[in-house]
Design a protein around this motif. Sequence first.
Motif, PDB file in Angstrom:
ATOM      1  N   SER A  24       0.812  -1.217   0.000  1.00 23.07           N
ATOM      2  CA  SER A  24       0.000   0.000   0.000  1.00 23.07           C
ATOM      3  C   SER A  24       0.848   1.270   0.000  1.00 23.07           C
ATOM      4  N   SER A  25       2.089   1.197   0.451  1.00 26.00           N
ATOM      5  CA  SER A  25       2.919   2.399   0.483  1.00 26.00           C
ATOM      6  C   SER A  25       3.340   2.842  -0.926  1.00 26.00           C
ATOM      7  N   TYR A  26       3.278   1.962  -1.909  1.00 23.64           N
ATOM      8  CA  TYR A  26       3.635   2.292  -3.283  1.00 23.64           C
ATOM      9  C   TYR A  26       2.415   2.595  -4.153  1.00 23.64           C
ATOM     10  N   LYS A  27       1.246   2.762  -3.546  1.00 25.57           N
ATOM     11  CA  LYS A  27       0.005   2.902  -4.296  1.00 25.57           C
ATOM     12  C   LYS A  27       0.044   4.065  -5.286  1.00 25.57           C
ATOM     13  N   GLU A  28       0.553   5.219  -4.876  1.00 27.14           N
ATOM     14  CA  GLU A  28       0.589   6.391  -5.754  1.00 27.14           C
ATOM     15  C   GLU A  28       1.564   6.195  -6.910  1.00 27.14           C
ATOM     16  N   GLN A  29       2.702   5.570  -6.658  1.00 24.38           N
ATOM     17  CA  GLN A  29       3.679   5.345  -7.720  1.00 24.38           C
ATOM     18  C   GLN A  29       3.166   4.342  -8.748  1.00 24.38           C
ATOM     19  N   VAL A  30       2.484   3.321  -8.293  1.00 24.23           N
ATOM     20  CA  VAL A  30       1.954   2.300  -9.190  1.00 24.23           C
ATOM     21  C   VAL A  30       0.802   2.864 -10.013  1.00 24.23           C
ATOM     22  N   LYS A  31       0.001   3.755  -9.439  1.00 25.02           N
ATOM     23  CA  LYS A  31      -1.118   4.346 -10.165  1.00 25.02           C
ATOM     24  C   LYS A  31      -0.624   5.122 -11.380  1.00 25.02           C
ATOM     25  N   ALA A  32       0.493   5.825 -11.246  1.00 22.47           N
ATOM     26  CA  ALA A  32       1.053   6.571 -12.373  1.00 22.47           C
ATOM     27  C   ALA A  32       1.534   5.620 -13.478  1.00 22.47           C
ATOM     28  N   LEU A  33       2.075   4.473 -13.096  1.00 28.22           N
ATOM     29  CA  LEU A  33       2.541   3.509 -14.098  1.00 28.22           C
ATOM     30  C   LEU A  33       1.378   2.865 -14.844  1.00 28.22           C
ATOM     31  N   LYS A  34       0.259   2.672 -14.163  1.00 29.49           N
ATOM     32  CA  LYS A  34      -0.895   2.046 -14.798  1.00 29.49           C
ATOM     33  C   LYS A  34      -1.541   2.963 -15.825  1.00 29.49           C
ATOM     34  N   GLN A  35      -1.382   4.270 -15.698  1.00 34.17           N
ATOM     35  CA  GLN A  35      -2.030   5.205 -16.597  1.00 34.17           C
ATOM     36  C   GLN A  35      -1.229   5.476 -17.861  1.00 34.17           C
ATOM     37  N   LYS A  36       0.008   5.018 -17.937  1.00 33.06           N
ATOM     38  CA  LYS A  36       0.819   5.226 -19.130  1.00 33.06           C
ATOM     39  C   LYS A  36       0.262   4.373 -20.270  1.00 33.06           C
ATOM     40  N   PRO A  37       0.281   4.897 -21.506  1.00 31.26           N
ATOM     41  CA  PRO A  37      -0.212   4.093 -22.628  1.00 31.26           C
ATOM     42  C   PRO A  37       0.732   2.935 -22.923  1.00 31.26           C
ATOM     43  N   ASP A  38       0.151   1.856 -23.377  1.00 27.68           N
ATOM     44  CA  ASP A  38       0.959   0.698 -23.746  1.00 27.68           C
ATOM     45  C   ASP A  38       1.738   0.988 -25.023  1.00 27.68           C
ATOM     46  N   ILE A  39       2.904   0.394 -25.122  1.00 26.81           N
ATOM     47  CA  ILE A  39       3.724   0.549 -26.322  1.00 26.81           C
ATOM     48  C   ILE A  39       3.188  -0.421 -27.369  1.00 26.81           C
ATOM     49  N   ILE A  40       2.847   0.105 -28.536  1.00 31.52           N
ATOM     50  CA  ILE A  40       2.306  -0.717 -29.606  1.00 31.52           C
ATOM     51  C   ILE A  40       3.423  -0.984 -30.608  1.00 31.52           C
ATOM     52  N   LEU A  41       3.742  -2.249 -30.788  1.00 26.43           N
ATOM     53  CA  LEU A  41       4.780  -2.633 -31.740  1.00 26.43           C
ATOM     54  C   LEU A  41       4.149  -2.876 -33.100  1.00 26.43           C
ATOM     55  N   LYS A  42       4.895  -2.555 -34.145  1.00 29.36           N
ATOM     56  CA  LYS A  42       4.413  -2.811 -35.491  1.00 29.36           C
ATOM     57  C   LYS A  42       4.375  -4.309 -35.734  1.00 29.36           C
ATOM     58  N   ALA A  43       3.326  -4.743 -36.416  1.00 23.43           N
ATOM     59  CA  ALA A  43       3.218  -6.166 -36.738  1.00 23.43           C
ATOM     60  C   ALA A  43       4.237  -6.497 -37.822  1.00 23.43           C
ATOM     61  N   GLU A  44       4.951  -7.588 -37.635  1.00 23.50           N
ATOM     62  CA  GLU A  44       5.931  -7.993 -38.628  1.00 23.50           C
ATOM     63  C   GLU A  44       5.484  -9.297 -39.264  1.00 23.50           C
ATOM     64  N   THR A  45       5.882  -9.489 -40.497  1.00 27.71           N
ATOM     65  CA  THR A  45       5.517 -10.707 -41.200  1.00 27.71           C
ATOM     66  C   THR A  45       6.370 -11.864 -40.704  1.00 27.71           C
ATOM     67  N   ARG A  46       6.003 -13.048 -41.114  1.00 28.83           N
ATOM     68  CA  ARG A  46       6.746 -14.234 -40.705  1.00 28.83           C
ATOM     69  C   ARG A  46       8.177 -14.180 -41.236  1.00 28.83           C
ATOM     70  N   GLN A  47       8.320 -13.734 -42.481  1.00 30.37           N
ATOM     71  CA  GLN A  47       9.650 -13.649 -43.087  1.00 30.37           C
ATOM     72  C   GLN A  47      10.521 -12.631 -42.366  1.00 30.37           C
ATOM     73  N   GLN A  48       9.950 -11.482 -41.988  1.00 28.95           N
ATOM     74  CA  GLN A  48      10.712 -10.466 -41.261  1.00 28.95           C
ATOM     75  C   GLN A  48      11.136 -10.971 -39.886  1.00 28.95           C
ATOM     76  N   ARG A  49      10.284 -11.751 -39.229  1.00 27.91           N
ATOM     77  CA  ARG A  49      10.621 -12.303 -37.914  1.00 27.91           C
ATOM     78  C   ARG A  49      11.771 -13.291 -38.025  1.00 27.91           C
ATOM     79  N   ILE A  50      11.763 -14.130 -39.079  1.00 27.59           N
ATOM     80  CA  ILE A  50      12.849 -15.096 -39.269  1.00 27.59           C
ATOM     81  C   ILE A  50      14.166 -14.372 -39.504  1.00 27.59           C
TER      82      ILE A  50
END
Length: 94
Positions: A24-50
């Motif tokens: 509970s002592s970290y509640k304020e710090q964790v709340k700020a982390l939860k509100q950050k937007p998620d990082i969206i990675l570009k979708a890569e094809t199977r060939q690009q992943r290989i």
Amino acid sequence: MRRFAMHILPKGFVKIRYFGILGSSYKEQVKALKQKPDIILKAETRQQRIIRLTGYDSCQCPACSKGNIQPVEILPRIRSPGNVFYPQTTTLIL
């Protein structure tokens, strides 16, 4: 006795204790982390992943190492053998 028995969990349950960053002592710090937007990675094809994982391009021409291999003809798959475990039985009625 009743208060002590309230701390005994039924069989198969696990008590979750909140220490460290989940406390509970970290509640304020964790709340700020939860509100950050998620990082969206570009979708890569199977060939690009290989290529990214192995560093080898399987579509690159092995002779000249410049061009890409293009399929000329796709051969059909060979028909698989009949079902070995459950062979078809034919019944003849005379």
